[in-house]
Design an enzyme around this catalytic site. Structure first.
Site, short mmCIF file in Angstrom:
data_model
loop_
_atom_site.label_atom_id
_atom_site.label_comp_id
_atom_site.label_asym_id
_atom_site.label_seq_id
_atom_site.Cartn_x
_atom_site.Cartn_y
_atom_site.Cartn_z
N ARG A 44 0.82 -1.21 0.00
CA ARG A 44 0.00 0.00 0.00
C ARG A 44 0.86 1.26 0.00
O ARG A 44 0.59 2.22 -0.74
CB ARG A 44 -0.91 0.00 1.23
CG ARG A 44 -1.85 -1.20 1.34
CD ARG A 44 -3.08 -1.07 0.48
NE ARG A 44 -4.01 -2.17 0.66
CZ ARG A 44 -4.95 -2.22 1.60
NH1 ARG A 44 -5.10 -1.20 2.44
NH2 ARG A 44 -5.75 -3.26 1.68
N ASP A 143 -16.81 8.26 7.19
CA ASP A 143 -15.68 7.33 7.14
C ASP A 143 -14.43 8.15 7.43
O ASP A 143 -14.43 9.38 7.24
CB ASP A 143 -15.58 6.65 5.79
CG ASP A 143 -14.80 5.33 5.86
OD1 ASP A 143 -15.44 4.27 5.88
OD2 ASP A 143 -13.56 5.38 5.91
#
Length: 281
Positions: A44, A143
């Protein structure tokens, strides 16, 4: 991962780099990464290193320290967003029953909306209850990851994302894409208008929400926090719920260790313990 031994990858990557990423994510977002996530962290973060044209992981962490605007990119890179329309479908039947039993319901919060499948599922259940897109209920979808929130606000999904949605719901709540959007579907504008999207870090002491909240969906989120962080967040959420409010958790979560805060009322459904102070603003 062997201690401090670089792996044969594009960039040198050691346990020091992994632990730096892990402690930084915990500091910024309260999320604890397991030892098994070292490969995920590499895959990532290496994208950010390439994008920023940095020399490697050490250079990236130095950049992260001196560029606060990179904090959100870092969090976005390392948070996992697995979701689906009407995932754990019994929860939406529980929601409909709650709306029947509590006709004064005014506010529902989806605290981990990811790319939007969950809050749109909530909105569909609410629209079906009222048989209308015009309802008295405010649905907040939040979120920590700003990137997935942008996708959620667009409301565009590959056609196979709604494979498990009934034909009746497909016809009422989705439009098939044409031309450049062939193979995609878009939620109907009326459904999108039922939602308010906003970024919220559950670790923050202040949440930009009106209270009391009637129903909180916070599914498969607490598993990423340690017990101390779970307790802080749960207490904040229970104090934000109305006295008879409903907290809906994920199938992998259990809060029996917090009997002073939360009490089970059904399968992965909870209510605040009587006597907790409800915030009303």
């Amino acid at each position: 991962m062997s201690e401090n031994k670089p792996l044969e990858r594009e960039f040198a990557y050691t346990s020091v780099h992994f632990n730096t990423a892990r402690t930084t994510l915990y500091r910024l977002a309260g999320i604890k990464l397991a030892d098994s996530k070292d490969a995920m962290v590499y895959s990532r973060l290496v994208r950010r290193i390439r994008t920023l044209k940095l020399a490697g992981f050490s250079a990236y962490f130095e950049y992260l320290l001196s560029h606060e605007n990179e904090h959100q990119e870092f969090i976005n890179a390392l948070t996992t967003n697995q979701t689906a329309f009407f995932r754990e479908p019994h929860h939406f039947e529980v929601l409909k029953q709650y709306l029947i039993d509590n006709p004064d319901t005014r506010r529902i919060w989806c605290a981990a909306s990811s790319t939007g499948e969950e809050p749109y599922s909530i909105a569909i259940a609410v629209a079906e209850h009222f048989n209308s897109f015009k309802t008295p209920i405010e649905i907040i979808a939040s979120d920590i990851d700003s990137g997935v929130l942008k996708k959620a606000e667009m409301g565009i999904y590959p056609l196979d994302r709604i494979d498990t949605v009934s034909d009746i719901r497909k016809k009422r709540f989705f439009h098939r894409g044409r031309g450049s959007q062939l193979g995609n579907v878009r939620v109907v504008p009326e459904l999108k208008q039922m939602l308010k999207f906003t970024r919220i870090n559950l670790l923050d002491s202040f949440w930009p929400l009106k209270t009391p909240i009637d129903v909180i969906f916070c599914r498969n989120v607490m598993i990423y926090f340690d017990k101390e962080t779970q307790e802080v967040i749960l207490k904040h959420m229970m104090n934000s719920l109305c006295e008879d409010g409903l907290y809906i958790a994920g199938h992998s979560e259990n809060f029996n260790m917090f009997p002073q805060i939360i009490t089970a009322v059904g399968q992965t459904t909870y209510r605040p313990v009587k006597g907790l102070m409800s915030a009303k603003t």
